[in-house]
Design a protein around this motif. Structure first.
Motif: not given
Length: 308
Positions: A8-14
């Motif tokens: 989920l955190s990586s999704t926000i970054v992208v």
């Protein structure tokens, strides 16, 4: 739970990387000017932000440098499309080619060389301790937090201010604005410059907060996805957020699936986010739905005062 938080955190970054360019393009298209050169502009922002960071070791100065380059690109593009009234599709594709070549030329000496430092996650005291949501939303870098403010600010500006009403009128009936004394050309210049500035910041985010390196293929189609998100969100910044999260989530999951399914070709996994984005775009905006899509009436139409 740790893996879920990481995904989920990586999704926000992208998603945030896409949203800078998307929000900028929404304002530009709301003003009646379409820019298909986002891919090239992102590359320009990525390389100049990266070079300044390598030279100065100052991340904020790097973002400012990328923004300044974006403003310069915006002036050039507005001159072609607003003043000279050149075809916006052709100019956008030309800008894509020019930006890609320019970035490759200046970035050749910096290819795959790690930067001295990059934007780091800053945990917000208290909020970052909230289970699941805290680490995902409130343990990000400062550019992500700025986007948290940009989305509601853009929504308020477009739909709840006098200037937002003028912006929507600019993309619907610029002749009416001109007749009431507003400078259509100056307004379009301003919004095109803003759109290009946001796009170069998106590129700098990619090289300084996401990958921490520079290479000529790093944007990898994200500029085109940002263009698609404008349509997906019906020129509404908040709706575009959901499209960006969808693309970001599938991109991250594709990387995990590649580890779990090593026999599946990596090219297929990399293709999934783009394929899904196209499918969702068709399903949400296709004419077979027989629903009205809120396209600005004057989008791509050059404004000529003599023919108003």
């Amino acid at each position: 739970m740790t893996m879920l938080t990481a995904i989920l955190s990586s999704t926000i970054v992208v998603a945030v990387c896409l949203l800078y360019a998307t929000v900028g393009e929404i304002f530009s298209q709301r003003a009646g000017v379409m820019n298909l050169g986002l891919e090239g502009i992102m590359l320009v922002g990525a390389v100049f932000g990266y070079i300044v960071d390598c030279k100065t070791q100052n991340l904020m100065l790097s973002i400012l440098a990328a923004a300044a380059v974006g403003l310069g690109v915006g002036v050039a593009y507005a001159f072609l499309t607003v003043t000279l009234m050149a075809d916006q599709t052709v100019c956008g594709l030309a800008l894509l080619t020019f930006g890609t070549g320019l970035a490759g030329f200046f970035g050749k000496a910096y290819t795959n060389i790690p930067a001295n430092h990059q934007f780091q996650a800053l945990a917000i005291p208290g909020l970052s301790k909230i289970p699941i949501i805290g680490p995902v939303l409130f343990n990000q870098n400062i550019l992500v937090y700025i986007m948290y403010l940009i989305i509601p600010a853009a929504m308020y500006y477009i739909y709840h201010t006098r200037y937002g009403l003028l912006l929507r009128s600019l993309g619907e009936n610029p002749g009416a604005l001109d007749a009431t004394g507003y400078n259509v050309f100056a307004m379009r210049y301003g919004y095109v410059m803003f759109g290009c500035m946001m796009t170069t910041i998106s590129g700098a985010y990619l090289s300084l907060a996401y990958t921490n390196l520079w290479n000529e293929n790093m944007v990898n189609g994200m500029g085109w996805i940002a263009c698609a998100l404008v349509i997906f969100g019906s020129w509404n910044p908040l709706k575009s957020v959901f499209g960006a999260l969808l693309f970001g989530g599938v991109s991250v999951l594709a990387n995990y699936f590649q580890l779990l399914l090593p026999t599946v070709p990596s090219q297929f996994m990399k293709m999934l986010p783009y394929l899904l984005t196209v499918i969702v775009l068709i399903l949400t905006t296709g004419s077979f739905r027989k629903k009205y899509v809120d396209v600005p009436a004057a989008l791509t139409v050059p404004y000529d005062r003599e023919n108003r």
